[in-house]
Design a protein around this motif. Structure first.
Motif, PDB file in Angstrom:
ATOM      1  N   CYS A 173      -8.388  18.116 -28.845  1.00  0.00           N
ATOM      2  CA  CYS A 173      -7.575  19.217 -29.442  1.00  0.00           C
ATOM      3  C   CYS A 173      -6.256  19.380 -28.799  1.00  0.00           C
ATOM      4  CB  CYS A 173      -8.159  20.504 -29.247  1.00  0.00           C
ATOM      5  SG  CYS A 173      -7.237  22.150 -29.672  1.00  0.00           S
ATOM      6  N   CYS A 176      -6.134  22.613 -26.503  1.00  0.00           N
ATOM      7  CA  CYS A 176      -7.025  23.036 -25.353  1.00  0.00           C
ATOM      8  C   CYS A 176      -7.774  21.508 -24.717  1.00  0.00           C
ATOM      9  CB  CYS A 176      -8.076  23.957 -25.578  1.00  0.00           C
ATOM     10  SG  CYS A 176      -9.183  23.587 -26.747  1.00  0.00           S
ATOM     11  N   CYS A 206      -9.453  22.040 -32.447  1.00  0.00           N
ATOM     12  CA  CYS A 206     -10.910  22.355 -32.360  1.00  0.00           C
ATOM     13  C   CYS A 206     -10.836  23.516 -33.590  1.00  0.00           C
ATOM     14  CB  CYS A 206     -11.071  22.686 -30.964  1.00  0.00           C
ATOM     15  SG  CYS A 206     -10.396  24.124 -30.328  1.00  0.00           S
ATOM     16  N   HIS A 209      -8.850  26.724 -32.386  1.00  0.00           N
ATOM     17  CA  HIS A 209      -7.524  26.556 -32.505  1.00  0.00           C
ATOM     18  C   HIS A 209      -7.247  26.621 -34.151  1.00  0.00           C
ATOM     19  CE1 HIS A 209      -7.709  26.313 -27.995  1.00  0.00           C
ATOM     20  NE2 HIS A 209      -6.971  27.564 -28.187  1.00  0.00           N
TER      21      HIS A 209
END
Ligand SMILES: [Zn+2]
Length: 218
Positions: A173, A176, A206, A209
């Motif tokens: 991601c 993050c 991800c 998000h």
């Protein structure tokens, strides 16, 4: 894993009462000649060969419609569903997963099975199945049925783009660094005219998000 059971085969017509699922690959050296048309809106999927334990040279004989016991093979089941559609039945909905690399599978969304035929391939006959990506209403229906995980549909981002994005974002991601439940996200959304064809407009996110971003846009 997302389908809740172990997919042993590329073609799975309502196995154990579950959704119909196919696994595809357009990579060089893939066992079957799958291809996409019309910017990924149409998928031409090749049927499957006789099982290896029945015939040693599986690529030399016609792809079977029936088992030795006279039951429909997966080819036969998909073919029958396509003929039913021609005769006015609603289309079979098929979930499509694509292998972009060893160990990396991407969910390409739900397609309608709209046609099937047999054609010559060298000295034998193979099955071909035509599938069309479903419209937004169907995608939304699926979101309601399936929940969060299926929110993202890839709109058939070309395999080369997915691979390049995967490499660029290092399989994480971009927000993050999570490696779980990743989605190929359109930076400018598809619905707002964002392209699926350029790596600059695609990123890995991800599920969390991806959802957060959608909430902001809506
Ligand atoms: Zn994240």
């Amino acid at each position: 894993m997302a389908e809740g059971y172990n997919l042993q085969r590329g073609m799975n017509f309502r196995v154990k009462g579950k959704d119909t699922v196919i696994l595809m690959s357009v990579r060089r050296g893939a066992p079957y000649a799958d291809r996409t048309e019309e910017d990924g809106q149409i998928l031409i999927y090749e049927g499957h060969d006789v099982p290896r334990n029945i015939n040693e040279s599986t690529k030399a004989v016609n792809q079977p419609q029936f088992t030795p016991n006279g039951k429909l093979t997966q080819n036969g089941k998909f073919h029958k569903a396509a003929m039913d559609y021609r005769n006015g039945e609603p289309p079979e909905l098929v979930k499509v997963y694509e292998k972009i690399k060893d160990g990396i599978w991407v969910y390409n969304g739900i397609f309608e099975l709209i046609d099937a035929w047999q054609e010559k391939s060298g000295k034998r006959k193979v099955f071909k199945f035509k599938l069309r990506i479903t419209d937004i209403a169907l995608r939304e229906r699926e979101i309601m049925q399936q929940g969060v995980n299926d929110l993202d549909h890839n709109r058939m981002i070309p395999t080369s783009v997915k691979l390049e994005v995967w490499k660029r974002d290092k399989g994480k991601c971009v927000t993050c660094g999570s490696t779980d439940n990743l989605h190929f996200d359109h930076i400018l959304p598809f619905s707002k005219g964002g392209t699926s064809l350029k790596t600059e407009n695609i990123q890995l996110l991800c599920a969390r998000h991806n959802l957060q971003k959608r909430d902001k846009i809506q």
